[in-house]
Motif scaffolding. Structure first.
Motif, PDB file in Angstrom:
ATOM      1  N   PHE A 275     -38.111  11.068  -3.026  1.00  0.00           N
ATOM      2  CA  PHE A 275     -39.105  10.588  -2.072  1.00  0.00           C
ATOM      3  C   PHE A 275     -40.125   9.666  -2.740  1.00  0.00           C
ATOM      4  CE2 PHE A 275     -37.522  14.447  -0.035  1.00  0.00           C
ATOM      5  CZ  PHE A 275     -37.353  14.023   1.262  1.00  0.00           C
ATOM      6  N   ILE A 276     -40.455   9.958  -3.995  1.00  0.00           N
ATOM      7  CA  ILE A 276     -41.475   9.166  -4.680  1.00  0.00           C
ATOM      8  C   ILE A 276     -40.943   7.786  -5.061  1.00  0.00           C
ATOM      9  CG2 ILE A 276     -42.891   9.029  -6.778  1.00  0.00           C
ATOM     10  CD1 ILE A 276     -43.055  12.106  -6.672  1.00  0.00           C
ATOM     11  N   ALA A 277     -39.706   7.738  -5.559  1.00  0.00           N
ATOM     12  CA  ALA A 277     -39.144   6.467  -6.057  1.00  0.00           C
ATOM     13  C   ALA A 277     -37.802   6.180  -5.397  1.00  0.00           C
ATOM     14  CB  ALA A 277     -39.001   6.520  -7.577  1.00  0.00           C
ATOM     15  N   PHE A 278     -37.778   6.243  -4.070  1.00  0.00           N
ATOM     16  CA  PHE A 278     -36.506   6.105  -3.350  1.00  0.00           C
ATOM     17  C   PHE A 278     -35.821   4.770  -3.635  1.00  0.00           C
ATOM     18  CE2 PHE A 278     -34.068   4.756   0.371  1.00  0.00           C
ATOM     19  CZ  PHE A 278     -33.175   5.807   0.474  1.00  0.00           C
ATOM     20  N   ASP A 279     -36.544   3.677  -3.567  1.00  0.00           N
ATOM     21  CA  ASP A 279     -35.936   2.354  -3.735  1.00  0.00           C
ATOM     22  C   ASP A 279     -35.282   2.185  -5.096  1.00  0.00           C
ATOM     23  OD1 ASP A 279     -36.700   1.629  -1.205  1.00  0.00           O
ATOM     24  OD2 ASP A 279     -38.568   0.681  -1.840  1.00  0.00           O
ATOM     25  N   HIS A 280     -35.779   2.902  -6.102  1.00  0.00           N
ATOM     26  CA  HIS A 280     -35.235   2.771  -7.455  1.00  0.00           C
ATOM     27  C   HIS A 280     -34.134   3.789  -7.746  1.00  0.00           C
ATOM     28  CE1 HIS A 280     -38.448  -0.041  -8.546  1.00  0.00           C
ATOM     29  NE2 HIS A 280     -39.301   0.790  -7.967  1.00  0.00           N
ATOM     30  N   LEU A 281     -34.110   4.891  -7.012  1.00  0.00           N
ATOM     31  CA  LEU A 281     -33.215   5.992  -7.366  1.00  0.00           C
ATOM     32  C   LEU A 281     -32.088   6.243  -6.379  1.00  0.00           C
ATOM     33  CD1 LEU A 281     -35.710   8.739  -8.630  1.00  0.00           C
ATOM     34  CD2 LEU A 281     -34.194   7.328 -10.008  1.00  0.00           C
ATOM     35  N   TYR A 282     -32.179   5.698  -5.160  1.00  0.00           N
ATOM     36  CA  TYR A 282     -31.257   6.164  -4.123  1.00  0.00           C
ATOM     37  C   TYR A 282     -29.788   5.896  -4.423  1.00  0.00           C
ATOM     38  CZ  TYR A 282     -30.333   1.567  -2.003  1.00  0.00           C
ATOM     39  OH  TYR A 282     -29.918   0.284  -1.761  1.00  0.00           O
ATOM     40  N   THR A 284     -28.338   6.120  -7.446  1.00  0.00           N
ATOM     41  CA  THR A 284     -27.844   6.977  -8.526  1.00  0.00           C
ATOM     42  C   THR A 284     -28.409   8.386  -8.483  1.00  0.00           C
ATOM     43  OG1 THR A 284     -29.602   6.147  -9.976  1.00  0.00           O
ATOM     44  CG2 THR A 284     -27.472   5.023 -10.083  1.00  0.00           C
ATOM     45  N   TRP A 285     -29.273   8.681  -7.513  1.00  0.00           N
ATOM     46  CA  TRP A 285     -29.936   9.982  -7.467  1.00  0.00           C
ATOM     47  C   TRP A 285     -28.940  11.124  -7.377  1.00  0.00           C
ATOM     48  CZ3 TRP A 285     -30.152  14.129  -4.205  1.00  0.00           C
ATOM     49  CH2 TRP A 285     -31.210  15.020  -4.390  1.00  0.00           C
ATOM     50  N   TYR A 286     -27.838  10.926  -6.659  1.00  0.00           N
ATOM     51  CA  TYR A 286     -26.874  11.996  -6.444  1.00  0.00           C
ATOM     52  C   TYR A 286     -26.281  12.500  -7.749  1.00  0.00           C
ATOM     53  CZ  TYR A 286     -23.188   8.547  -7.252  1.00  0.00           C
ATOM     54  OH  TYR A 286     -22.365   7.603  -7.816  1.00  0.00           O
ATOM     55  N   LEU A 287     -26.263  11.662  -8.788  1.00  0.00           N
ATOM     56  CA  LEU A 287     -25.710  12.102 -10.069  1.00  0.00           C
ATOM     57  C   LEU A 287     -26.546  13.232 -10.662  1.00  0.00           C
ATOM     58  CD1 LEU A 287     -24.805   8.637 -11.632  1.00  0.00           C
ATOM     59  CD2 LEU A 287     -23.231  10.326 -10.664  1.00  0.00           C
ATOM     60  N   GLY A 288     -27.867  13.112 -10.587  1.00  0.00           N
ATOM     61  CA  GLY A 288     -28.727  14.176 -11.083  1.00  0.00           C
ATOM     62  C   GLY A 288     -28.578  15.453 -10.290  1.00  0.00           C
ATOM     63  N   GLY A 289     -28.492  15.325  -8.960  1.00  0.00           N
ATOM     64  CA  GLY A 289     -28.303  16.508  -8.127  1.00  0.00           C
ATOM     65  C   GLY A 289     -26.994  17.216  -8.419  1.00  0.00           C
ATOM     66  N   ASN A 290     -25.914  16.445  -8.591  1.00  0.00           N
ATOM     67  CA  ASN A 290     -24.624  17.053  -8.908  1.00  0.00           C
ATOM     68  C   ASN A 290     -24.620  17.671 -10.298  1.00  0.00           C
ATOM     69  OD1 ASN A 290     -23.368  16.515  -6.464  1.00  0.00           O
ATOM     70  ND2 ASN A 290     -22.680  14.491  -7.102  1.00  0.00           N
ATOM     71  N   ALA A 291     -25.339  17.062 -11.239  1.00  0.00           N
ATOM     72  CA  ALA A 291     -25.433  17.634 -12.584  1.00  0.00           C
ATOM     73  C   ALA A 291     -26.129  18.991 -12.553  1.00  0.00           C
ATOM     74  CB  ALA A 291     -26.175  16.665 -13.508  1.00  0.00           C
ATOM     75  N   LEU A 292     -27.210  19.107 -11.783  1.00  0.00           N
ATOM     76  CA  LEU A 292     -27.900  20.385 -11.658  1.00  0.00           C
ATOM     77  C   LEU A 292     -27.004  21.431 -10.990  1.00  0.00           C
ATOM     78  CD1 LEU A 292     -31.479  19.197 -10.585  1.00  0.00           C
ATOM     79  CD2 LEU A 292     -30.837  20.290 -12.747  1.00  0.00           C
ATOM     80  N   PHE A 293     -26.211  21.000 -10.011  1.00  0.00           N
ATOM     81  CA  PHE A 293     -25.299  21.935  -9.355  1.00  0.00           C
ATOM     82  C   PHE A 293     -24.234  22.430 -10.331  1.00  0.00           C
ATOM     83  CE2 PHE A 293     -21.371  22.783  -6.983  1.00  0.00           C
ATOM     84  CZ  PHE A 293     -21.819  23.793  -6.148  1.00  0.00           C
ATOM     85  N   LEU A 294     -23.665  21.511 -11.114  1.00  0.00           N
ATOM     86  CA  LEU A 294     -22.652  21.907 -12.097  1.00  0.00           C
ATOM     87  C   LEU A 294     -23.250  22.826 -13.155  1.00  0.00           C
ATOM     88  CD1 LEU A 294     -20.776  18.501 -12.549  1.00  0.00           C
ATOM     89  CD2 LEU A 294     -19.944  20.548 -11.363  1.00  0.00           C
ATOM     90  N   LEU A 295     -24.516  22.624 -13.494  1.00  0.00           N
ATOM     91  CA  LEU A 295     -25.196  23.499 -14.449  1.00  0.00           C
ATOM     92  C   LEU A 295     -25.344  24.910 -13.888  1.00  0.00           C
ATOM     93  CD1 LEU A 295     -26.876  23.985 -17.047  1.00  0.00           C
ATOM     94  CD2 LEU A 295     -28.868  23.155 -15.783  1.00  0.00           C
ATOM     95  N   ALA A 296     -25.593  25.023 -12.591  1.00  0.00           N
ATOM     96  CA  ALA A 296     -25.816  26.336 -11.985  1.00  0.00           C
ATOM     97  C   ALA A 296     -24.533  27.151 -11.854  1.00  0.00           C
ATOM     98  CB  ALA A 296     -26.455  26.164 -10.606  1.00  0.00           C
ATOM     99  N   ILE A 297     -23.381  26.495 -11.784  1.00  0.00           N
ATOM    100  CA  ILE A 297     -22.124  27.209 -11.525  1.00  0.00           C
ATOM    101  C   ILE A 297     -21.844  28.295 -12.572  1.00  0.00           C
ATOM    102  CG2 ILE A 297     -19.613  26.943 -11.491  1.00  0.00           C
ATOM    103  CD1 ILE A 297     -19.977  24.394  -9.923  1.00  0.00           C
ATOM    104  N   PRO A 298     -21.795  27.983 -13.875  1.00  0.00           N
ATOM    105  CA  PRO A 298     -21.504  29.066 -14.832  1.00  0.00           C
ATOM    106  C   PRO A 298     -22.567  30.161 -14.848  1.00  0.00           C
ATOM    107  CG  PRO A 298     -22.172  27.059 -15.984  1.00  0.00           C
ATOM    108  CD  PRO A 298     -21.968  26.691 -14.558  1.00  0.00           C
ATOM    109  N   VAL A 299     -23.822  29.790 -14.582  1.00  0.00           N
ATOM    110  CA  VAL A 299     -24.885  30.791 -14.557  1.00  0.00           C
ATOM    111  C   VAL A 299     -24.659  31.768 -13.404  1.00  0.00           C
ATOM    112  CG1 VAL A 299     -27.371  31.164 -14.385  1.00  0.00           C
ATOM    113  CG2 VAL A 299     -26.497  29.153 -15.583  1.00  0.00           C
ATOM    114  N   VAL A 300     -24.300  31.240 -12.240  1.00  0.00           N
ATOM    115  CA  VAL A 300     -24.084  32.095 -11.072  1.00  0.00           C
ATOM    116  C   VAL A 300     -22.864  32.989 -11.280  1.00  0.00           C
ATOM    117  CG1 VAL A 300     -23.433  32.056  -8.637  1.00  0.00           C
ATOM    118  CG2 VAL A 300     -25.241  30.562  -9.453  1.00  0.00           C
ATOM    119  N   ILE A 301     -21.796  32.434 -11.840  1.00  0.00           N
ATOM    120  CA  ILE A 301     -20.599  33.240 -12.082  1.00  0.00           C
ATOM    121  C   ILE A 301     -20.911  34.385 -13.048  1.00  0.00           C
ATOM    122  CG2 ILE A 301     -18.294  33.214 -13.087  1.00  0.00           C
ATOM    123  CD1 ILE A 301     -17.939  30.413 -12.014  1.00  0.00           C
TER     124      ILE A 301
END
Length: 383
Positions: A275-282, A284-301
């Motif tokens: 929301f703060i830097a939408f024009d600069h991040l929109y 490639t932003w999804y890469l960071g979100g997917n990275a955080l999701f992949l990080l959570a997977i082994p922790v949850v398992i």
């Protein structure tokens, strides 16, 4: 999703695809003498042409040709299918200099289940003419190019539509049940799971093109990129918060509970950055979100297995429902980094969401029933 690519009753055509060396961005077909970087041809008529595209900033210009004429009366379309065939492509029909933009903004049906594009041939295709396609090159991809009739394409889209409607209907029913449990019991675990179901439903509806935010909110970039990402991130945050409470991690695994809360906060901070830097991040932003999701997977398992071994009452339900879901969601997240090339992950994800929700619904209703029984035991007997 397109399950088959092949010819109809008419004579089969062999498709040749060439990747062209175009240095600068342009919105017109490349010249006929443009250098060819790679060339692919189907190994036999009526088979698909397999095209392997590397990562390339600026995308790829593809030139398509056929070895036989395709009459307009055959009512065929050219299908480009791939596991990472997202978004839109620019398309110049054979022998035409009129640009068409094809993608989820121009097509009907559940796009989440479709992996590719259908290139129309309203005037047929003469052997001497070439069609041009401009694709994105953010990640490496593999495309299978061939023909379908309009009737075959319509039938497959109708099958996808019915599949999606059945899945969404089941999710809506379970959302209402969980909302009722929360209103009755007022426990955060039910509220978190209700928030997860609502968020994941909104995400899948947006990815299917059946729900859209107004263009006045920020244009196509918000409508087709930011809004689904926000819903997906909210679903992840609610699911992780639900996991902490459902598995009783603060009591059984306090350090793991803290780590999952940190990941939730990281998702929230990354969402704020959008929301703060939408024009600069929109883009490639999804890469960071997917990275955080992949990080959570082994922790949850690990958390689910460890909680189950330490006697968590409903951890078995969690493992049974959550494992297929994270496998499919992980495959989709990994594809954004160029890892994997499965074209059935989206259909599997939708089914896994429904199965996971159903299994956890059983656990939540049993949990509510157990709480009710405990309340009856401690209730003083009437005089």
């Amino acid at each position: 999703m397109w399950l088959a690519l092949g010819g109809g009753p008419a004579a089969a055509q062999t498709v040749t695809v060439e990747r062209l060396q175009v240095k600068s961005a342009q919105l017109k077909p490349p010249a006929a003498d443009t250098p060819v970087l790679q060339r692919w041809t189907a190994i036999a008529p009526a088979t698909r042409t397999r095209v392997e595209l590397p990562r390339r900033r600026g995308g790829h210009w593809l030139r398509l040709t056929v070895d036989r004429d395709v009459a307009a009366s055959e009512q065929r379309v050219v299908v480009m299918q791939g596991a990472r065939a997202y978004g839109m492509v620019g398309y110049f029909p054979p022998g035409s200099e009129r640009l068409l933009l094809l993608g989820y903004t121009r097509e009907d049906g559940p796009m989440m289940l479709r992996r590719g594009w259908a290139l129309p041939l309203p005037e047929g295709w003469k052997r001497g003419d070439a069609a041009y396609v401009l694709t994105k090159g953010r990640v490496p991809s593999v495309l299978n190019v061939g023909f379908l009739t309009r009737a075959e394409l319509a039938q497959q889209r109708e099958t996808d539509r019915r599949y999606a409607i059945a899945a969404y209907g089941a999710m809506l029913l379970m959302t209402l049940v969980v909302a009722g449990l929360w209103l009755s019991l007022r426990e955060a675990v039910y509220l978190h799971y209700c928030g997860y179901l609502i968020s994941v439903s909104i995400y899948t509806l947006m990815m299917s093109g059946w729900m859209k935010v107004p263009l006045s909110w920020g244009g196509l970039a918000v409508q087709y990129n930011a809004a689904p990402w926000v819903a997906a991130t909210m679903a992840t945050m609610f699911q992780l918060a639900f996991t902490v409470r459902f598995l009783d991690l603060p009591k059984l695994l306090p350090r793991v509970a803290t780590l999952l809360r940190v990941i939730v906060c990281a998702n929230l901070a990354w969402l704020a950055m959008l929301f703060i830097a939408f024009d600069h991040l929109y883009q490639t932003w999804y890469l960071g979100g997917n990275a955080l999701f992949l990080l959570a997977i082994p922790v949850v398992i690990y958390a689910a297995i460890a909680a189950w071994r330490r006697g968590a009452e409903y951890a078995g339900y969690y493992l049974l429902g959550w494992t297929p879901l994270i496998l499919f969601a992980g495959m989709i997240a990994a594809k954004t980094f160029g890892i994997g090339n499965t074209d059935w992950a989206e259909r599997g994800l939708l089914l896994a969401i429904v199965l996971e929700s159903g299994i956890l619904m059983m656990a939540l209703t049993q949990r509510a029933a157990a709480r009710h029984r405990r309340a009856l035991k401690v209730r003083p007997a009437p005089p």
